[in-house]
Design an enzyme around this catalytic site. Structure first.
Site, PDB file in Angstrom:
ATOM      1  N   ARG A  96     -39.308  16.156  35.960  1.00 48.21           N
ATOM      2  CA  ARG A  96     -37.864  15.964  36.119  1.00 48.21           C
ATOM      3  C   ARG A  96     -37.220  17.281  36.541  1.00 48.21           C
ATOM      4  NH1 ARG A  96     -37.291  14.525  31.538  1.00 48.21           N
ATOM      5  NH2 ARG A  96     -36.216  16.249  30.520  1.00 48.21           N
TER       6      ARG A  96
ATOM      7  N   SER B 172     -33.719   8.938  35.082  1.00 45.47           N
ATOM      8  CA  SER B 172     -33.127   8.244  33.948  1.00 45.47           C
ATOM      9  C   SER B 172     -31.621   8.498  33.861  1.00 45.47           C
ATOM     10  CB  SER B 172     -33.843   8.654  32.653  1.00 45.47           C
ATOM     11  OG  SER B 172     -33.395   7.888  31.569  1.00 45.47           O
ATOM     12  N   HIS B 173     -31.175   9.125  32.771  1.00 45.24           N
ATOM     13  CA  HIS B 173     -29.749   9.323  32.508  1.00 45.24           C
ATOM     14  C   HIS B 173     -29.233  10.653  33.035  1.00 45.24           C
ATOM     15  CE1 HIS B 173     -31.988  11.284  29.313  1.00 45.24           C
ATOM     16  NE2 HIS B 173     -30.973  12.119  29.199  1.00 45.24           N
TER      17      HIS B 173
ATOM     18  N   LYS C 187     -42.004   9.269  36.346  1.00 38.30           N
ATOM     19  CA  LYS C 187     -42.677   8.855  35.130  1.00 38.30           C
ATOM     20  C   LYS C 187     -44.012   8.249  35.548  1.00 38.30           C
ATOM     21  CE  LYS C 187     -38.430   7.910  32.512  1.00 38.30           C
ATOM     22  NZ  LYS C 187     -37.646   6.905  31.745  1.00 38.30           N
TER      23      LYS C 187
ATOM     24  N   ASP D  68     -28.994   2.513  30.458  1.00 38.53           N
ATOM     25  CA  ASP D  68     -28.995   3.826  31.112  1.00 38.53           C
ATOM     26  C   ASP D  68     -29.417   3.670  32.572  1.00 38.53           C
ATOM     27  OD1 ASP D  68     -31.710   3.353  30.826  1.00 38.53           O
ATOM     28  OD2 ASP D  68     -32.184   5.338  30.017  1.00 38.53           O
TER      29      ASP D  68
ATOM     30  N   ASP E 295     -32.118   4.092  34.507  1.00 38.94           N
ATOM     31  CA  ASP E 295     -33.307   3.341  34.913  1.00 38.94           C
ATOM     32  C   ASP E 295     -33.504   2.100  34.051  1.00 38.94           C
ATOM     33  OD1 ASP E 295     -33.912   4.944  32.716  1.00 38.94           O
ATOM     34  OD2 ASP E 295     -36.012   5.176  33.257  1.00 38.94           O
TER      35      ASP E 295
ATOM     36  N   ASP F 107     -34.179   1.360  30.980  1.00 37.64           N
ATOM     37  CA  ASP F 107     -35.171   1.139  29.937  1.00 37.64           C
ATOM     38  C   ASP F 107     -34.569   1.295  28.543  1.00 37.64           C
ATOM     39  OD1 ASP F 107     -34.834   3.885  30.093  1.00 37.64           O
ATOM     40  OD2 ASP F 107     -36.962   4.365  29.890  1.00 37.64           O
ATOM     41  N   ARG F 108     -33.364   1.873  28.438  1.00 34.75           N
ATOM     42  CA  ARG F 108     -32.680   1.990  27.146  1.00 34.75           C
ATOM     43  C   ARG F 108     -31.439   1.113  27.143  1.00 34.75           C
ATOM     44  NH1 ARG F 108     -31.242   7.687  25.255  1.00 34.75           N
ATOM     45  NH2 ARG F 108     -30.706   8.072  27.430  1.00 34.75           N
TER      46      ARG F 108
ATOM     47  N   HIS G  51     -34.716   3.306  22.522  1.00 36.71           N
ATOM     48  CA  HIS G  51     -36.012   2.890  23.068  1.00 36.71           C
ATOM     49  C   HIS G  51     -36.618   1.853  22.135  1.00 36.71           C
ATOM     50  CE1 HIS G  51     -36.522   5.658  26.430  1.00 36.71           C
ATOM     51  NE2 HIS G  51     -36.023   6.615  25.679  1.00 36.71           N
TER      52      HIS G  51
END
Length: 790
Positions: A357, A442-443, A452, A583, A585, A587-588, A670
């Site tokens: 990242r 992500s965020h 990832k 978020d 992507d 996933d959360r 998560h």
């Protein structure tokens, strides 16, 4: 009272003033006699008579230094007590490979110059003249702070002699030094130049206590780095005769630099360096503007360092400078494959614990993505890699670069296009691909991107399980062989299959027709929500479903309460039964109730646990130790077996695989599912919550209320000098408690508990406190913070 008595009375204040002035003069004189510290760098001190002043440079050259290696001139910053002392760690490291000369701009003689003579051009002249005097051929300039700004100007004037330029936290780009001083600054500058009052005021500001405070707050990431040796040295330099003239001219504007004006005309390659943990005055806030203005520049940031990465991360700084400077003369750096190599300028420090990242393209470039593609396939031996990406503008270019690298290594690439991270995990597990990569940050803000990476069966790769090895391959140039037959790229649409998979975790017909506001944050939920919810009878009020990686409405980070305001308002305005936010992507996931009240990630963990236990009676349910006590209570209430774990998804996934745990959740949003290849999914968690709310037949707030009965502090970070010592002090203070060390130190009493654990990357302690009452939580939160911060 006679005339004589009146005269005596009137003279008393004058006498006191004379006395105070005399004492101040004596103190000032004694401080001016502060002895110079011994040479902190070593090497040979070279005297130099420059413009009538006896100053000096320090030269170092290791016995194994290559004679043809490009030499380096080090130029320190300009601040109270500044000198080449700040290079005492970096200089010997660089000198192992090349000749190094450290220039003391103030030189303990120059600091006695009449104050009117100080200017930015004076110091630039000094650097240019030092190049001519001490270097017969070309040189690399390495400058820190304001010294770096002067080096940029010097490279502009002596471009034919400067081969490389390293600027460490350069001062003067869109900062105070670009502006003309205001009335207050000019007045302060004039006051510092006054003979008695100015010197007295300066001595107060340059006291040991003041220097320690400033260095600890602004210069160093770890306050423990500000040792007595450091303070004593700055103090001694600051109290040389005339030293106050420099800050006087700095405040008054005489040292103003305009880096933004100079940069476009500097045709020397530049390495911009800085610490990630710098305070507000030292953040590389304008790094991207710097890189945009420069003709040829790259960025290197270092964890665990602030304004002086060459002190707090000296080896990594030296490695980066050596690699950058060595490019100019074709030097070859040796790589120890048995050690964990420090990231070089070619491999930025963007390989994190669980992903890659960094800022695009200065840290994560297309070229680096290509190299990751090759090294990834070589390390895993993968024959197929499924690749998805989020909506960030840089995603397409990074995909093309990564795919090219993977293809050259012999792997076929399956392009599933724009998807969420949990959809990528699904694709790897469902279709049996050998590996997977999600291109996302992500965020993180819009200028970031990342990757990832997973093995087969959606097994996430961490630094310890492959990511570090991939980084090391790139650092060592070991990308693996180019395949005789390159791989191919094929496209595949997975969204309908993904939606069908998510719906297998519930009974869709049992979901009531909720009215639900969903905030996608301009992220991937805007694409993945519709294929799922078209199979339910719910009415969706969409917020920011338009895919836009610049995040025009708010950051896609729902764990921050300020990013939930739009959703809370929409729920109330539209009379919704609940709201959900994802978020970037997707996933959360976080929830709000029908009143707009925030529901924590640990409460969602409890809700999903309840639903899971209806399907799998007696199953194990994992929760991390930061979650509320209410989570294991609910697991036990519904017949499950609670399993308490450390924080961190790689540890959680391993535990779940090892113990065949059906579901696991974290306070951070998560949520992990065994039947989802032990991967996390915000979408599946939301669907299970809808099933719980449907079964309950009452408002969300009333479902949550019996579970969410305690009060939590949230995570509070504190920077500390000695982490083990503070943790031991906490244990001793709460010696009568039940204490465990699963992750940091957890202190438990019947009606409250706390956990304190160290950060993996910074000198921080993270505190979480929960109490049965708000008063208990606040009292023990403050009690613990007082101990930690004492």
């Amino acid at each position: 009272m006679g005339s004589l008595d009146r005269l005596r009375k009137a003279a008393r204040p004058l006498g006191a003033l004379v006395g105070i002035t005399g004492v101040a003069a004596l103190v000032n004189r004694s401080l001016r006699n502060t002895a110079l510290p011994s040479d902190p760098i070593g090497g040979v001190r070279r005297p130099w008579r420059w413009r009538g002043y006896e100053i000096f440079l320090t030269e170092l050259c290791g016995p194994d230094a290559a004679p043809d290696a490009l030499p380096v001139l080090l130029v320190h910053g300009i601040s109270t007590g500044a000198s080449s002392f700040e290079f005492r760690k970096l200089a010997p490291l660089l000198a192992a490979r090349r000749r190094v000369v450290a220039l003391d701009l103030l030189g303990c003689g120059l600091s006695e110059m009449p104050n009117a003579a100080y200017s930015a051009e004076l110091f630039v002249d000094q650097i240019v003249d030092a190049i001519s005097e001490f270097f017969p051929a070309k040189v690399a300039l390495v400058g820190s702070s304001l010294g770096a700004a002067f080096c940029i100007r010097a490279a502009l004037r002596a471009g034919d002699r400067v081969e490389r330029l390293v600027a460490i936290h350069p001062t003067g780009l869109a900062g105070v030094l670009d502006r003309e001083p205001n009335v207050l600054q000019r007045s302060a500058g004039a006051a510092f130049r006054s003979p008695l009052a100015g010197e007295t005021a300066f001595n107060g500001l340059a006291s040991k206590a003041s220097l320690h405070w400033r260095l600890a707050r602004y210069a160093y990431a770890n306050p423990a780095s500000v040792t007595p040796e450091v303070v004593d040295h700055y103090y001694a330099i600051a109290h040389q005769p005339g030293a106050r003239y420099v800050p006087a001219q700095l405040i008054g504007g005489a040292l103003n630099t305009d880096v933004a004006r100079d940069l476009p005309f500097v045709d020397v390659p530049i390495l911009l360096m800085g610490g990630r943990d710098a305070g507000m005055t030292g953040r590389l806030r304008y790094a991207h503007e710097f890189l945009r203005l420069a003709q040829d520049a790259r960025l290197r940031t270092l964890d665990g360092a602030a304004l002086l990465p060459h002190e707090e991360a000296a080896e990594a700084t030296a490695a980066s400078i050596d690699a950058f400077v060595g490019e100019a003369s074709g030097e070859t750096l040796e790589t120890n494959r048995n050690a964990r190599p420090m990231p070089t300028a070619r491999v930025p420090d963007i390989f994190k614990s669980y992903d890659v990242r960094g800022i695009y393209p200065t840290e994560l470039s297309d070229e680096l993505a290509y190299e990751i593609g090759r090294a990834f396939v070589a390390e895993l031996g993968a024959t197929s890699v499924v690749v998805g990406r989020d909506m960030r503008p840089s995603g397409e270019a990074l995909f093309a670069a990564f795919a090219r690298g993977a293809n050259e290594a012999g792997a076929d690439v399956i392009d599933i296009g724009l998807v969420s991270t949990d959809a990528l995990y699904f694709a790897v597990g469902k279709y049996g691909y050998a590996a997977g990569v999600m291109i996302t940050a992500s965020h993180n803000p819009a200028n970031y991107n990342g990757l990832k990476l997973t093995r087969d069966k959606a097994q996430a790769i961490s630094l310890e399980t492959g990511l570090g090895a991939i980084r090391d391959r790139i650092a060592g140039g070991n990308l693996g062989a180019v395949a005789a037959t390159p791989g191919s790229i094929t496209k595949r649409d997975i969204l309908d299959d993904f939606a069908a998979h998510c719906l297998t975790f519930i009974e869709p017909k049992n979901i009531k027709p909720f009215k639900i506001a969903i905030d996608a944050g301009n992220g991937m939920a805007g694409l993945t929500v519709p294929p799922v919810f078209k199979h339910l009878g719910c009415e969706v009020v969409p917020l920011f479903f338009e895919l836009d990686g610049t995040f025009p409405n708010h950051p896609a980070s729902p764990i921050e309460p300020e990013n939930m305001v739009d959703l809370q308002q929409a729920v109330r305005a539209h009379g919704c039964d609940l709201g959900a936010a994802f978020d970037g992507d997707a996933d959360r996931m976080f929830i709000v109730d029908e009143k707009g009240g925030l529901v924590g990630g640990d409460m969602v963990t409890a809700l999903v646990a309840i639903n899971t236990l209806k399907r799998y009676p007696g199953a194990k349910i994992l929760y991390n130790l930061i979650c509320s006590r209410s989570v294991p209570e609910q697991v036990l209430k519904y017949g499950g077996v609670p399993v308490r774990s450390q924080v961190g998804h790689s540890l959680i996934k391993k535990t779940m695989r090892d113990e065949d745990i059906v579901f696991g959740g974290e306070h951070s949003g998560h949520f992990y599912f065994r039947d989802n290849w032990f991967a996390d999914s915000g979408m599946i968690a939301l669907l299970q919550c809808l099933e719980v709310f449907s079964d309950a037949g009452k408002p969300v707030s009333e479902v949550i209320a019996p579970i969410d009965t305690r009060f939590r502090s949230g995570e509070i970070n504190s920077r500390v000098h000695d982490i083990p010592k503070k943790m031991a002090e906490l244990e001793a203070h709460f010696a009568d408690a039940q204490i465990d060390h699963l992750d940091g130190v957890t202190v438990q009493y019947p009606d409250w508990w706390l956990n304190v654990r160290p950060s993996n990357t910074e000198p921080l302690l993270r505190l979480n406190v929960e109490g049965d009452t708000k008063q208990l939580m606040e009292r023990h939160r403050d009690e613990a913070l007082a101990l930690i911060r004492s």
